[in-house]
Design a protein around this motif. Sequence first.
Motif, PDB file in Angstrom:
ATOM      1  N   SER A   1       0.830  -1.217   0.000  1.00 60.61           N
ATOM      2  CA  SER A   1       0.000   0.000   0.000  1.00 60.61           C
ATOM      3  C   SER A   1       0.858   1.259   0.000  1.00 60.61           C
ATOM      4  O   SER A   1       0.640   2.192   0.772  1.00 60.61           O
ATOM      5  CB  SER A   1      -0.940   0.006   1.221  1.00 60.61           C
ATOM      6  OG  SER A   1      -1.757  -1.145   1.232  1.00 60.61           O
ATOM      7  N   LEU A   2       1.831   1.266  -0.881  1.00 59.47           N
ATOM      8  CA  LEU A   2       2.773   2.389  -0.909  1.00 59.47           C
ATOM      9  C   LEU A   2       2.084   3.697  -1.294  1.00 59.47           C
ATOM     10  O   LEU A   2       1.137   3.708  -2.099  1.00 59.47           O
ATOM     11  CB  LEU A   2       3.906   2.095  -1.878  1.00 59.47           C
ATOM     12  CG  LEU A   2       4.969   1.134  -1.305  1.00 59.47           C
ATOM     13  CD1 LEU A   2       5.782   0.492  -2.418  1.00 59.47           C
ATOM     14  CD2 LEU A   2       5.871   1.877  -0.332  1.00 59.47           C
ATOM     15  N   LYS A   3       2.589   4.768  -0.700  1.00 61.21           N
ATOM     16  CA  LYS A   3       2.051   6.109  -0.930  1.00 61.21           C
ATOM     17  C   LYS A   3       3.148   7.004  -1.488  1.00 61.21           C
ATOM     18  O   LYS A   3       4.339   6.753  -1.249  1.00 61.21           O
ATOM     19  CB  LYS A   3       1.560   6.694   0.396  1.00 61.21           C
ATOM     20  CG  LYS A   3       0.524   5.847   1.116  1.00 61.21           C
ATOM     21  CD  LYS A   3       0.179   6.449   2.464  1.00 61.21           C
ATOM     22  CE  LYS A   3      -0.846   5.610   3.209  1.00 61.21           C
ATOM     23  NZ  LYS A   3      -1.193   6.191   4.532  1.00 61.21           N
ATOM     24  N   PRO A   4       2.783   8.055  -2.194  1.00 62.61           N
ATOM     25  CA  PRO A   4       3.816   8.974  -2.710  1.00 62.61           C
ATOM     26  C   PRO A   4       4.730   9.502  -1.611  1.00 62.61           C
ATOM     27  O   PRO A   4       5.932   9.707  -1.850  1.00 62.61           O
ATOM     28  CB  PRO A   4       2.990  10.086  -3.344  1.00 62.61           C
ATOM     29  CG  PRO A   4       1.731   9.402  -3.796  1.00 62.61           C
ATOM     30  CD  PRO A   4       1.453   8.399  -2.712  1.00 62.61           C
ATOM     31  N   GLU A   5       4.216   9.676  -0.420  1.00 58.38           N
ATOM     32  CA  GLU A   5       5.046  10.177   0.683  1.00 58.38           C
ATOM     33  C   GLU A   5       6.054   9.148   1.194  1.00 58.38           C
ATOM     34  O   GLU A   5       6.892   9.475   2.035  1.00 58.38           O
ATOM     35  CB  GLU A   5       4.175  10.680   1.841  1.00 58.38           C
ATOM     36  CG  GLU A   5       3.129   9.704   2.325  1.00 58.38           C
ATOM     37  CD  GLU A   5       1.770   9.972   1.699  1.00 58.38           C
ATOM     38  OE1 GLU A   5       1.705  10.233   0.470  1.00 58.38           O
ATOM     39  OE2 GLU A   5       0.756   9.887   2.447  1.00 58.38           O
ATOM     40  N   ASP A   6       5.995   7.926   0.695  1.00 58.08           N
ATOM     41  CA  ASP A   6       7.017   6.920   1.024  1.00 58.08           C
ATOM     42  C   ASP A   6       8.252   7.060   0.134  1.00 58.08           C
ATOM     43  O   ASP A   6       9.252   6.373   0.346  1.00 58.08           O
ATOM     44  CB  ASP A   6       6.450   5.507   0.870  1.00 58.08           C
ATOM     45  CG  ASP A   6       5.354   5.195   1.862  1.00 58.08           C
ATOM     46  OD1 ASP A   6       4.347   4.579   1.453  1.00 58.08           O
ATOM     47  OD2 ASP A   6       5.508   5.555   3.044  1.00 58.08           O
ATOM     48  N   THR A   7       8.176   7.927  -0.860  1.00 57.00           N
ATOM     49  CA  THR A   7       9.297   8.127  -1.767  1.00 57.00           C
ATOM     50  C   THR A   7      10.515   8.640  -1.007  1.00 57.00           C
ATOM     51  O   THR A   7      10.433   9.640  -0.285  1.00 57.00           O
ATOM     52  CB  THR A   7       8.930   9.127  -2.873  1.00 57.00           C
ATOM     53  OG1 THR A   7       7.897   8.557  -3.680  1.00 57.00           O
ATOM     54  CG2 THR A   7      10.132   9.445  -3.749  1.00 57.00           C
ATOM     55  N   ALA A   8      11.640   7.939  -1.153  1.00 53.71           N
ATOM     56  CA  ALA A   8      12.862   8.291  -0.436  1.00 53.71           C
ATOM     57  C   ALA A   8      13.982   7.337  -0.849  1.00 53.71           C
ATOM     58  O   ALA A   8      13.732   6.348  -1.536  1.00 53.71           O
ATOM     59  CB  ALA A   8      12.647   8.191   1.070  1.00 53.71           C
ATOM     60  N   VAL A   9      15.171   7.649  -0.392  1.00 56.97           N
ATOM     61  CA  VAL A   9      16.265   6.690  -0.460  1.00 56.97           C
ATOM     62  C   VAL A   9      16.216   5.874   0.830  1.00 56.97           C
ATOM     63  O   VAL A   9      16.268   6.432   1.929  1.00 56.97           O
ATOM     64  CB  VAL A   9      17.628   7.388  -0.601  1.00 56.97           C
ATOM     65  CG1 VAL A   9      18.758   6.359  -0.517  1.00 56.97           C
ATOM     66  CG2 VAL A   9      17.699   8.159  -1.914  1.00 56.97           C
ATOM     67  N   TYR A  10      16.114   4.574   0.680  1.00 55.22           N
ATOM     68  CA  TYR A  10      16.038   3.671   1.822  1.00 55.22           C
ATOM     69  C   TYR A  10      17.412   3.038   2.044  1.00 55.22           C
ATOM     70  O   TYR A  10      18.021   2.502   1.116  1.00 55.22           O
ATOM     71  CB  TYR A  10      14.998   2.587   1.574  1.00 55.22           C
ATOM     72  CG  TYR A  10      13.588   3.085   1.702  1.00 55.22           C
ATOM     73  CD1 TYR A  10      13.045   3.973   0.782  1.00 55.22           C
ATOM     74  CD2 TYR A  10      12.783   2.680   2.777  1.00 55.22           C
ATOM     75  CE1 TYR A  10      11.755   4.451   0.916  1.00 55.22           C
ATOM     76  CE2 TYR A  10      11.477   3.144   2.907  1.00 55.22           C
ATOM     77  CZ  TYR A  10      10.984   4.036   1.982  1.00 55.22           C
ATOM     78  OH  TYR A  10       9.700   4.508   2.120  1.00 55.22           O
ATOM     79  N   SER A  11      17.865   3.094   3.295  1.00 47.69           N
ATOM     80  CA  SER A  11      19.189   2.563   3.640  1.00 47.69           C
ATOM     81  C   SER A  11      19.070   1.550   4.765  1.00 47.69           C
ATOM     82  O   SER A  11      18.318   1.753   5.725  1.00 47.69           O
ATOM     83  CB  SER A  11      20.129   3.680   4.067  1.00 47.69           C
ATOM     84  OG  SER A  11      20.322   4.622   3.030  1.00 47.69           O
ATOM     85  N   CYS A  12      19.842   0.514   4.623  1.00 48.05           N
ATOM     86  CA  CYS A  12      19.901  -0.532   5.635  1.00 48.05           C
ATOM     87  C   CYS A  12      20.987  -0.207   6.657  1.00 48.05           C
ATOM     88  O   CYS A  12      22.031   0.349   6.301  1.00 48.05           O
ATOM     89  CB  CYS A  12      20.217  -1.857   4.938  1.00 48.05           C
ATOM     90  SG  CYS A  12      20.413  -3.269   6.008  1.00 48.05           S
TER      91      CYS A  12
END
Length: 121
Positions: free
Chosen positions: A84-95
């Motif tokens: 259920s991804l949303k536009p506000e989830d847009t980002a660089v994701y880092s582990c």
Amino acid sequence: QVQLVESGGGLVQAGGSLRLSCAASGSIFQVTTMGWYRQAPGKQRELVASITSGGTTNYRDSVKGRFTISRDNAKNTVWLRMNSLKPEDTAVYSCNAGIWVGAGNRYTDTWGQGTQVTVSS
């Protein structure tokens, strides 16, 4: 030396799903807490979810019920399932992972290189 290698980012429409993977490798004695962080343009980096070696999880409120973090201790790997991804989830994701290296007498806070997640509306 240890490193975290991420995969699974990409472009998805709102409401879609992605799964991120992060594998630790190198001279590992033990991996402690593993987590996913994200940073959107112009914003501070924020914790998305974390999981201890015992399986205790923690999520930021905005992703609860949509994201699931899991890990395989034998493979030193952590995943982040994002639904259920949303536009506000847009980002660089880092582990990120806390790792005891070598004979277990040195601790390092290790980061992956980051993977872009873009959610279109």
